[in-house]
Design a protein around this motif. Sequence first.
Motif, PDB file in Angstrom:
ATOM      1  N   GLY A 141       0.770  -1.231   0.000  1.00 51.08           N
ATOM      2  CA  GLY A 141       0.000   0.000   0.000  1.00 51.08           C
ATOM      3  C   GLY A 141       0.799   1.278   0.000  1.00 51.08           C
ATOM      4  O   GLY A 141       1.907   1.346  -0.557  1.00 51.08           O
ATOM      5  N   PRO A 142       0.283   2.328   0.644  1.00 50.44           N
ATOM      6  CA  PRO A 142       0.893   3.660   0.554  1.00 50.44           C
ATOM      7  C   PRO A 142       2.329   3.732   1.044  1.00 50.44           C
ATOM      8  O   PRO A 142       3.129   4.490   0.490  1.00 50.44           O
ATOM      9  CB  PRO A 142      -0.026   4.512   1.453  1.00 50.44           C
ATOM     10  CG  PRO A 142      -1.311   3.773   1.519  1.00 50.44           C
ATOM     11  CD  PRO A 142      -0.961   2.324   1.439  1.00 50.44           C
ATOM     12  N   ILE A 143       2.677   2.960   2.081  1.00 51.26           N
ATOM     13  CA  ILE A 143       4.024   3.070   2.628  1.00 51.26           C
ATOM     14  C   ILE A 143       5.074   2.673   1.598  1.00 51.26           C
ATOM     15  O   ILE A 143       6.032   3.408   1.344  1.00 51.26           O
ATOM     16  CB  ILE A 143       4.165   2.226   3.912  1.00 51.26           C
ATOM     17  CG1 ILE A 143       3.477   2.932   5.081  1.00 51.26           C
ATOM     18  CG2 ILE A 143       5.640   1.982   4.259  1.00 51.26           C
ATOM     19  CD1 ILE A 143       3.532   2.196   6.391  1.00 51.26           C
ATOM     20  N   VAL A 144       4.902   1.515   0.990  1.00 54.06           N
ATOM     21  CA  VAL A 144       5.937   1.069   0.051  1.00 54.06           C
ATOM     22  C   VAL A 144       5.951   1.929  -1.213  1.00 54.06           C
ATOM     23  O   VAL A 144       7.014   2.171  -1.795  1.00 54.06           O
ATOM     24  CB  VAL A 144       5.754  -0.421  -0.303  1.00 54.06           C
ATOM     25  CG1 VAL A 144       6.135  -1.296   0.872  1.00 54.06           C
ATOM     26  CG2 VAL A 144       4.333  -0.728  -0.725  1.00 54.06           C
ATOM     27  N   HIS A 309       8.805 -11.191  10.238  1.00 50.17           N
ATOM     28  CA  HIS A 309       8.758 -12.173   9.156  1.00 50.17           C
ATOM     29  C   HIS A 309       8.217 -11.581   7.867  1.00 50.17           C
ATOM     30  O   HIS A 309       8.705 -11.905   6.776  1.00 50.17           O
ATOM     31  CB  HIS A 309       7.890 -13.366   9.584  1.00 50.17           C
ATOM     32  CG  HIS A 309       7.978 -14.528   8.655  1.00 50.17           C
ATOM     33  ND1 HIS A 309       7.100 -15.579   8.679  1.00 50.17           N
ATOM     34  CD2 HIS A 309       8.855 -14.812   7.651  1.00 50.17           C
ATOM     35  CE1 HIS A 309       7.420 -16.458   7.742  1.00 50.17           C
ATOM     36  NE2 HIS A 309       8.475 -16.012   7.110  1.00 50.17           N
ATOM     37  N   TRP A 310       7.231 -10.682   7.972  1.00 47.26           N
ATOM     38  CA  TRP A 310       6.560 -10.195   6.770  1.00 47.26           C
ATOM     39  C   TRP A 310       6.714  -8.692   6.560  1.00 47.26           C
ATOM     40  O   TRP A 310       7.167  -8.266   5.489  1.00 47.26           O
ATOM     41  CB  TRP A 310       5.075 -10.575   6.819  1.00 47.26           C
ATOM     42  CG  TRP A 310       4.861 -12.038   6.601  1.00 47.26           C
ATOM     43  CD1 TRP A 310       4.476 -12.973   7.528  1.00 47.26           C
ATOM     44  CD2 TRP A 310       5.075 -12.749   5.379  1.00 47.26           C
ATOM     45  NE1 TRP A 310       4.428 -14.226   6.957  1.00 47.26           N
ATOM     46  CE2 TRP A 310       4.780 -14.115   5.637  1.00 47.26           C
ATOM     47  CE3 TRP A 310       5.470 -12.382   4.101  1.00 47.26           C
ATOM     48  CZ2 TRP A 310       4.874 -15.092   4.659  1.00 47.26           C
ATOM     49  CZ3 TRP A 310       5.569 -13.358   3.121  1.00 47.26           C
ATOM     50  CH2 TRP A 310       5.276 -14.683   3.395  1.00 47.26           C
ATOM     51  N   THR A 311       6.353  -7.876   7.541  1.00 49.10           N
ATOM     52  CA  THR A 311       6.384  -6.428   7.312  1.00 49.10           C
ATOM     53  C   THR A 311       7.797  -5.935   7.022  1.00 49.10           C
ATOM     54  O   THR A 311       8.022  -5.189   6.065  1.00 49.10           O
ATOM     55  CB  THR A 311       5.802  -5.681   8.529  1.00 49.10           C
ATOM     56  OG1 THR A 311       4.469  -6.153   8.782  1.00 49.10           O
ATOM     57  CG2 THR A 311       5.771  -4.189   8.280  1.00 49.10           C
ATOM     58  N   ILE A 312       8.755  -6.359   7.834  1.00 51.64           N
ATOM     59  CA  ILE A 312      10.144  -5.942   7.610  1.00 51.64           C
ATOM     60  C   ILE A 312      10.646  -6.461   6.264  1.00 51.64           C
ATOM     61  O   ILE A 312      11.377  -5.771   5.540  1.00 51.64           O
ATOM     62  CB  ILE A 312      11.061  -6.452   8.746  1.00 51.64           C
ATOM     63  CG1 ILE A 312      10.596  -5.898  10.101  1.00 51.64           C
ATOM     64  CG2 ILE A 312      12.508  -6.068   8.478  1.00 51.64           C
ATOM     65  CD1 ILE A 312      10.543  -4.403  10.179  1.00 51.64           C
ATOM     66  N   TYR A 313      10.231  -7.679   5.905  1.00 49.81           N
ATOM     67  CA  TYR A 313      10.622  -8.227   4.601  1.00 49.81           C
ATOM     68  C   TYR A 313      10.091  -7.351   3.471  1.00 49.81           C
ATOM     69  O   TYR A 313      10.829  -7.021   2.529  1.00 49.81           O
ATOM     70  CB  TYR A 313      10.105  -9.654   4.441  1.00 49.81           C
ATOM     71  CG  TYR A 313      10.049 -10.096   2.993  1.00 49.81           C
ATOM     72  CD1 TYR A 313      11.203 -10.217   2.229  1.00 49.81           C
ATOM     73  CD2 TYR A 313       8.829 -10.359   2.381  1.00 49.81           C
ATOM     74  CE1 TYR A 313      11.159 -10.596   0.896  1.00 49.81           C
ATOM     75  CE2 TYR A 313       8.765 -10.744   1.050  1.00 49.81           C
ATOM     76  CZ  TYR A 313       9.926 -10.866   0.313  1.00 49.81           C
ATOM     77  OH  TYR A 313       9.864 -11.225  -0.999  1.00 49.81           O
ATOM     78  N   TYR A 314       8.827  -6.952   3.547  1.00 57.41           N
ATOM     79  CA  TYR A 314       8.261  -6.163   2.451  1.00 57.41           C
ATOM     80  C   TYR A 314       8.872  -4.786   2.367  1.00 57.41           C
ATOM     81  O   TYR A 314       9.147  -4.284   1.270  1.00 57.41           O
ATOM     82  CB  TYR A 314       6.733  -6.073   2.597  1.00 57.41           C
ATOM     83  CG  TYR A 314       6.037  -7.206   1.890  1.00 57.41           C
ATOM     84  CD1 TYR A 314       6.165  -7.374   0.515  1.00 57.41           C
ATOM     85  CD2 TYR A 314       5.288  -8.127   2.592  1.00 57.41           C
ATOM     86  CE1 TYR A 314       5.556  -8.421  -0.138  1.00 57.41           C
ATOM     87  CE2 TYR A 314       4.667  -9.179   1.946  1.00 57.41           C
ATOM     88  CZ  TYR A 314       4.802  -9.317   0.583  1.00 57.41           C
ATOM     89  OH  TYR A 314       4.209 -10.357  -0.066  1.00 57.41           O
ATOM     90  N   TRP A 315       9.094  -4.140   3.532  1.00 55.02           N
ATOM     91  CA  TRP A 315       9.756  -2.831   3.463  1.00 55.02           C
ATOM     92  C   TRP A 315      11.134  -2.999   2.811  1.00 55.02           C
ATOM     93  O   TRP A 315      11.548  -2.183   2.000  1.00 55.02           O
ATOM     94  CB  TRP A 315       9.913  -2.247   4.857  1.00 55.02           C
ATOM     95  CG  TRP A 315       8.683  -1.849   5.608  1.00 55.02           C
ATOM     96  CD1 TRP A 315       8.659  -1.342   6.880  1.00 55.02           C
ATOM     97  CD2 TRP A 315       7.296  -1.877   5.205  1.00 55.02           C
ATOM     98  NE1 TRP A 315       7.373  -1.074   7.285  1.00 55.02           N
ATOM     99  CE2 TRP A 315       6.520  -1.383   6.276  1.00 55.02           C
ATOM    100  CE3 TRP A 315       6.642  -2.274   4.050  1.00 55.02           C
ATOM    101  CZ2 TRP A 315       5.125  -1.280   6.205  1.00 55.02           C
ATOM    102  CZ3 TRP A 315       5.246  -2.189   3.993  1.00 55.02           C
ATOM    103  CH2 TRP A 315       4.511  -1.704   5.043  1.00 55.02           C
TER     104      TRP A 315
END
Length: 499
Positions: A141-144, A309-315
């Motif tokens: 979403g908006p963050i990335v 596991h997920w949020t840090i990976y996506y950022w």
Amino acid sequence: MRERLGRIDWPLIIIPILSVFGLSVFFTSFPQASHHSLMGIRAFLNLHFSFFYILIALFFLISSLYVAFSKYGRVRLGKTKDGRPEYSNLRWGVMIFTSTMSADIIFYSLCEWMMYANEPFIRQYSNVMEWSLTYSLFHWGPIVWSFYIMLAVAFGYMLFVTKNGRQKFSEACRPLFGYYIDGIVGKLIDLVAIFALIAATATTFSMSMPLLATVVGELIDVHNVKMLSIILIVLVVCIYLIASVIGMKAISRLSVICYTFFIGLLLYVLLFSGTGSFIVDSGIQATGNLLQNFIGMATTTNSHGFTQHWTIYYWSYWMVWCVATPFFIGSISQGRTIKDIVLRGYAWGLGGTYLSFIILSNFGISRQIHHLVNAVQLINTGYSYSQVILMLMKTLPEYRIALVLLALAMIGLYSTVFDSITMVISKYSYRNLTLEEEPSKLMRGFWAVIFVIMPLSLLLSNSSMANIQSVAIIAAFPTSIVMILIVISFYRRIRKDIK
């Protein structure tokens, strides 16, 4: 010839080549040792620097909105002959989406909800499927998109307003470091950029190529996924090599063709899956859920490991792409105001990604809910995501049409993304390349080949998803520091110029 060779920044080519070959040999020859090394570094970063990734994400989101609605938003990035932007709004938007969204968007749209449905953090909610989709919309979403958009503004300002004179990643930091950019500081920044981009291509190819191979294998009745993956990587390289050698006109046309296949796939699933109303209703609910819980989701660290596991990976995954795609977006934004780039960038980026996740994810969720395919259980019993996705696609009427659209869209998205990054990384490889110049065809072809070595090694070594994610997380750490420096440099320069 001597003059041409003298213009090449050889350390930025030789060091990455040696590193790529060394890491590829390590991953292929010592899969267990490489796994332990990657997981050890990732665990260290997750333990001590999770807050750092979260703060960076919030910084870029706030910064992109500030620059759009402040006095800086009225600044126009250069002038064109007719006073209008270089590309029309439609062509500009399509190129933005196809140059940033690789085939991963189709892969994750079809299976990310399965990954989240098995997470303890998600299973604590009463509506597991709704929260699975909500987190997909959050992570895409908006963050990335703020990473890309904010840096695209900085690079566009560098190219068309300050006109630094060199098309290099490190040039964006010149307002902060001055003449030091011409020395070791600039070299280090450019090396970080090249290594990050190599990690980004490795992650992208390694994650979603097995799905493309599985789909193509179903269509031609060949089921050796590893062999097909290698063949398809070579095919994609040939397509984007030809397009990048021809130049921007070919990239622009290819992006439109690719976007047509992508929209065709979404429309086919929406109209013929028999679950159109469910897809729309569930999409509205998940979007509303995201709006209500956005701040909490963006600042959560105590999530039983889900954030790490997920949020840090996506950022991290989006950060490693930030060394090329924002530069490309900035380079096609001549004649636009900063506010226009930010708002239209969000509109095109979020519009395409949210359509993909709402339609394709809800299609799979509907099959899970109505017990046509128990995807979550199949994953738990050892089936690959590609195999389960194929089972879901087979529930569509005339499913081979959908498979053809999926394969063409994935090949097109791979090609358009790598068109843009091959062009950009080739520009970084010269000591001095002015805005009017383009890198040589040989240089573009060279990087087209280099980019596939690492993903091939990960595929041949049967690297797990954790390994592939770890590559992105590790590479993102130094990249994020450079990203912050670029934004600080941009504000320092534009404030000075306006004064």
